[in-house]
Design an enzyme around this catalytic site. Sequence first.
Site, mmCIF file in Angstrom:
data_model
loop_
_atom_site.group_PDB
_atom_site.id
_atom_site.type_symbol
_atom_site.label_atom_id
_atom_site.label_comp_id
_atom_site.label_asym_id
_atom_site.label_seq_id
_atom_site.Cartn_x
_atom_site.Cartn_y
_atom_site.Cartn_z
ATOM 1 N N GLY A 112 0.839 -1.204 0.000
ATOM 2 C CA GLY A 112 0.000 0.000 0.000
ATOM 3 C C GLY A 112 0.859 1.234 0.000
ATOM 4 N N GLU A 137 -2.858 -8.468 7.940
ATOM 5 C CA GLU A 137 -1.501 -8.097 7.513
ATOM 6 C C GLU A 137 -1.077 -8.725 6.178
ATOM 7 O OE1 GLU A 137 1.332 -8.301 10.697
ATOM 8 O OE2 GLU A 137 0.075 -7.102 12.027
ATOM 9 N N THR A 165 -1.901 -11.543 4.852
ATOM 10 C CA THR A 165 -1.676 -12.989 4.808
ATOM 11 C C THR A 165 -2.844 -13.743 4.190
ATOM 12 O OG1 THR A 165 -2.599 -13.250 7.023
ATOM 13 C CG2 THR A 165 -0.224 -12.958 6.873
ATOM 14 N N TYR A 203 3.744 5.356 23.558
ATOM 15 C CA TYR A 203 4.651 5.369 22.420
ATOM 16 C C TYR A 203 6.055 5.633 22.934
ATOM 17 C CZ TYR A 203 4.627 5.865 17.334
ATOM 18 O OH TYR A 203 4.753 5.649 15.994
#
Lengths: 572, 678
Positions: A150, A282, A284, A492
């Site tokens: 993408g 993802e 798969t 994060y």
Amino acid sequence: MQEIMKWNGWGYSDSRFFFNKKGQAEFTGKRYSVIGLIIPALKDWFESTFGASLQHKTPATPILNSSAVHPPTLNETFVEELKSTGIPFSHDAEDRVFRAHGHCLHEIFALREGKFGRVPDMVIWPNCHNDVVKVVELASKHNVCLIPYGGGTSVSSALECPPEETRSIVSLDTSQMNHILWIDEKNLTAHVEAGIVGQDLERLLNESGYCTGHEPDSMEFSSLGGWVATRASGMKKNIYGNIEDLVVHIKMVTPRGVIEKSCQGPRMSTGPDIHHFIMGSEGTLGVVTEVTMKIRPMPEYQKYGSVVFPNFEQGVACLREVARQRCAPASIRLMDNEQFKFGHALKPQVSSIFTSFLDGLKKFYITKFKGFDPNRLCVATLLFEGDRERVLQHEKQVYDIAAKFGGLAAGEDNGQRGYMLTFVIAYLRDLGMDYYVIGESFETSVPWDRVLDICQNVKERIVRECKDKGVQFPPLSTCRVTQTYDAGACVYFYFAFNYRGLSDPVHVYEQVEHAAREEILANGGSLSHHHGVGKLRKEWMRETVSSVGLGMLKSVKDFVDPNNIFGNRNLL
Amino acid sequence: MASTYRDSDRTGRASEEEFVDILEERRCSSDLGFALRTFNPQPYQRASPFSTADLNKAVLESQYLRYVAKEIAMETGSSLEEVREEAYGILDEISQNMQLGFIRLLGYTLTKVFKRLFTCIYVNMEGLNRLQQAIQETPVILMPNHRSYVDFLIISYILFTYDIPLPVVAAGIPLAGMKMVGEILRRSGAFFVRRAIGSDKLYWAVLSEYVKTIVRKGYAPLEFYVEGLRSRTLKSLTPKLGMMQMVLEPYFKGEVFDITLVPISISYDQVVEESLLAHELLGVPKPKESTMGLLKASKVLQKNCGTMHVNFGHPLSVRQLCQDKINRCQYNLAPRDLPQTPNAEVKACVSWLAHLMVRLQEQGSVVSPWSLMACLLLQAPVAVLTEEGLPWQQFIEKTLWLRKLALDFGASLNWPGKASDSDVMSSTVALHCSVVHLKAGRVYLVQDEEPQRKHPISPEQGVMSAAVAVLMLASYRNQALHIFVRPALLATAMHITKSTQRDELFTVFGFLQELFSYEFIFIPDNMSQDFEEACFLLKKCGAVHITQNEVIPSDTGLEVLSFLQALLQPFTDSYQVAFRYLSEDAVPVFTEKQFLPDLRDQATKLILSGELHTHEALSSDTQKNVLSALQRLEAVTKLRASNQNEYKVNKAAVRRIGDILSGKIPPQNLQTTPDARL
């Protein structure tokens, strides 16, 4: 996109940081608002934080050397049949290298050194859903490995070609599928091709007066299909929700055929939601081609804000209270002291004496008058959205809560700069890499009562591991709380260090990151909040979802894709 | 620094720790000046200023305590208010109230006391430096052994001297009851812990939250005795796990990044309360801790106890120690504030750590010449010691032989290097004149403390009187036992089996470890390593040859082997007496209160008839240990229903254990396998 993007670093080719002849940091290009400005404090911060020096450079290999790329392994009959469909494809080295990586440190580090591992053997650019159906049919027929691509912003090694793959690997680039197919103003939904990039989607919807409100930090480059495939999260999820809240309908092409729901009901009780097999898969199971998602009228008013807290503990307590009262603004983020200092170092050169005087006054007020310790204070950045009156009301409510935790309102500029930092930080990594500094970020989600402990323990673990692994200078080990939920928060971490004196810096980096992830898990954090698992974190999948859970996922894979056509080997 | 020495100068030990006499400076400067010195230590980097009141408030308001209080209110039907009130009372009883003023007062008083009591107090400076560093980085747990009342606050005193943050110290509740003294201790940082917490849920909750809050906040270094109480025998005690579990939990639950454990070994030339301890072991009740008692005891301050060694061990990271031992994710699925029973993995890890600390305390202790002499004196028959005496010259030679053996086994000795060996030994005898004396070239055991006795003493009284001296000697021998115990067990196994087969020896070694597990402290699940260590040491000193399958005594090894075997003889003999009593004379169900005096009477008779050669069989400590060991081996069971500590004995099983110990049957026949409990 490929033409205007760097091949071995983050973002646009014309946008980058560098130190000018006077040793001042500058940003080139016209794409960002900080841009073109001089950033005087960055050099000092950079040198003192990392022990780095502008004298010690580690420049990247400037040009992609095509002869260093392995020649493609082509499946001739597949190529023949593909030609007859008229779908564009290429096996040019540059095209293939461009799609062989995401933005993990080791991936970029290798590119800068001009090293290429296994790269896709060819790239295909389908133009629409039906093209994808044809490509997947051909791939299944000829046993070719497909890796959907993408925006290429993955940070989980998801795009890396499995080195053990012997079949021809085809990168399926969705970038040409970038149209909004329709907008349904009665139901406030839009039907969009999955290859569209975040900023284009937003821009095009804005033209009709709408937005999705989904703004991951990577939205300039990441694609709708990628968001779905990784369970993405947006900065403004407090108003608009995360991708799983936004999606109404998904169409995905798999080797078994196309999977989609038969209607667009807003909620269904029809067994486990098949969308949840798709979201987070993802790449798969197949390629997401079209998505119907919710849209909202564009907000009438937006306002940034910031609050300074005497210390991180107070800041976290405030965010927790905001979450308890369920009054979080569109975005609320809390940076720790190190990140506050970092943000400070990124202040552009001030244009007038008056501004600098005001800044000085603010600093005096906070540190001297209010007694905040500059080495402990931290800052929360805020973004409010909605109609003007409500925003102002909301703002007051949040500032009132902050005041209870010793928070002082610190202006809109600080808030806005905080969010800008999000977009430029990836460019800053490239600057660091020019001077022996490597680093990356990773994230987790964790229950509220563990937020403080996980922040402290993971940061400490990073510092200790660096020391143990022979890193000569103390690392930058910093974190921020970026999302609030009812039952917890997203944290994060940023971690970077000066690698002078290390023979294998990337290996050291990976060991430290591995240790940090172990620490996160031991402290009750999740394997990932929104980056996904890819190949980087899949060793922890079993303990994360239990053996039975893993078996469930595997059995879905076995049914949908028995020949492992979608062979990127992520997740499982 | 005149009175500085390196361990290695004295003993040739590999480690080069430098010990400094901290009293030297005190002797040449003003005590008041010392007490009023500026005290400005570097605290734990993450500690935020937190007063005693803040600490207590945090404990009372903790989620954990609220939860438990609510639970108790539900169970007992009392109001939440009442339970909270009770919790408040408990906290009041526990909590310390450290004030610098009192530390100074104590600094002043202790200087006076220590100067009178000790010639020198040696402290390893490197250990202190390491500690100072560690205290800044993580919460620190100070873990000294406890051999004398004098230990209490010695650590605080040393840290005060060297400008290191003062610890809060766990103390037994009886101390709190002493008028004035209790309060002074409290204000010097002592917090008070009841002895038998048992099933008092509220007490447990308040105490553990108190301890955990101290660790979590890094409020102050926390000091506690992992052995739970003062060892009456100067031998290491089986560690208690409750407090250990409490201090470790903040790490397990990720509330702190790491915790540092610092083993501290305190060793004495002479223990102030030596005769008191011996009497206590013979059934004379210990005087209750009271201020009056303390004042009366102040006459002991006239005594000189020689030197004291305080050895600060290497700080140990709990994080490193627990790596791969604890899966911290197990705490992810329930709120950390709620009570959670530790699982088997956690329990095993806590126990392992506690035992490890005891072992490190042993390894760090500095053994005095007197302890070595005691080992040898106890191997001579009591009658010989009291009547004929031992030839002094011969005794010196034997002691020097033992010194070499101890050094071979890696002991750290406090053997002054400057004086001649015979001077060292005679001054040692002089220091211990209450136990031995030297006359006309022979050493005698001092038997009677009461010189102007009018009536001739009965034979039984005679036995008791000798027993006091023997038990005093035994306690000093015990300070050296850790050096020899592993090879000694192997020597005993060789003696019992008369075999050279490794397998066979290992089985008996394991049996002995299990049988004596309350006498000597071994790390759980470490039997093979202990056996290997025993083999290694015996080989190192030339006592045995080791082949793949055999351990063969060498021609010259007899002296070592028989010394080692004789070292444990009092234990095997005492156990056999107890076994004999239990399997022949005891009623099938008895209480501890009956058992102790009955067994003592029996042992006295056997000593008088010449059948038993050790007075140690009279020690209540040994007797209780036998009972515990038999319980563990399931030959004796405690009756659950009774509240009077009643025991039921399986006579056949006890007899079988006795037969194994005497080598009549091999240990395979033992019903329970040694590792069954693990």
